[in-house]
Enzyme design. Sequence first.
Site, PDB file in Angstrom:
ATOM      1  N   GLY A   1       0.665  -1.231  -0.137  1.00  0.00           N
ATOM      2  CA  GLY A   1      -0.035   0.043   0.075  1.00  0.00           C
ATOM      3  C   GLY A   1       0.721   1.347   0.086  1.00  0.00           C
ATOM      4  O   GLY A   1       0.298   2.556   0.166  1.00  0.00           O
TER       5      GLY A   1
ATOM      6  N   LYS B   1       5.482  -0.457 -13.534  1.00  0.00           N
ATOM      7  CA  LYS B   1       6.998  -0.788 -13.423  1.00  0.00           C
ATOM      8  C   LYS B   1       7.151  -1.868 -14.525  1.00  0.00           C
ATOM      9  O   LYS B   1       6.423  -2.625 -15.089  1.00  0.00           O
ATOM     10  CB  LYS B   1       7.216  -1.594 -12.162  1.00  0.00           C
ATOM     11  CG  LYS B   1       8.507  -2.201 -11.803  1.00  0.00           C
ATOM     12  CD  LYS B   1       8.536  -2.960 -10.560  1.00  0.00           C
ATOM     13  CE  LYS B   1       8.344  -2.199  -9.511  1.00  0.00           C
ATOM     14  NZ  LYS B   1       8.764  -2.916  -8.060  1.00  0.00           N
TER      15      LYS B   1
END
Length: 310
Positions: free
Chosen positions: A53, A161
């Site tokens: 998170g 990513k």
Amino acid sequence: MGRSSKDKRDVYYRLAKEGGWRARSAFKLLQINEDFDLFTGVKRVVDLCAAPGSWSQVLSRKLIEERQGNNEDVKIVAVDLQAMAPLPGVIQIQGDITKLSTANEIIQHFEGEPADLVVCDGAPDVTGLHDIDEYIQGQLLLAAFNITSHVLKKGGNFVAKIFRGKDVDLLYSQLKLFFPDVTVCKPRSSRNSSIESFVVCLNYSPPEGYKPTMANPLLNQDLDYSSLEGINRVVTPFMACGDLNSYDSDMTYPLNLEKGKEYIQLPPTQAPIKPPYQTACELKKKNLIQEEGLSVTTQINDDINKEETT
């Protein structure tokens, strides 16, 4: 003198603890935002592969806490297979990003409106084998984009990513079909020794007539290609052909591939026109390799040249 990769990593670990961040990866999104100004005017955000998170925490602080009263319409949806501790203003979905039902649930939380921004810091458990890790990360990035194409508004932005390798240009060119501005960047908080980078894709502009679909052959081996129509058939996906049962081109195998069946040596389809060993073959035919040496070699070469000129 510059800091080593370990020193830099330790600094960000310490800064993350002091700043109350769940992970040092929070600094990666913060630094990307410094260069690309991702959060200005954003009200609806999706964080894919969100656990534990840290990126959702950045979104919560930047879009809710720091706006102080100008955050009534802000909605942040975090998606992951794993549950994570709650965050202020963050709606959690424990779901699979490769499922259409997850995309529909995201849109429901936005009351039918598309997202302004989608981010994804997800990564597989690395094996240490770079080729495999790059491939799996590429699959995860494409899965993230698949669901993004269902929930992102035209003109919206996408950050994910990527593991930089020899095939990164392929993913880059695929994303360029949907985003006119694609940049591969590496935040300062990312270790120098890591192949990790991030693609920042701005101004979502799908080809005219494109219909978002989860039918990606990289994710669904039972895909019926006839289900792809119009521009969806033109946007050709990349697919690695063959499975783990196929022969590996980097390995050697015995010639007797079938039990009980003797291998038959086949001649070459096309023999060399003038091989470099032609002189040695002529010497061997006349049994002169050991006896006469270089003088005979020269004579045979002369004879060959005369035959070619006549």
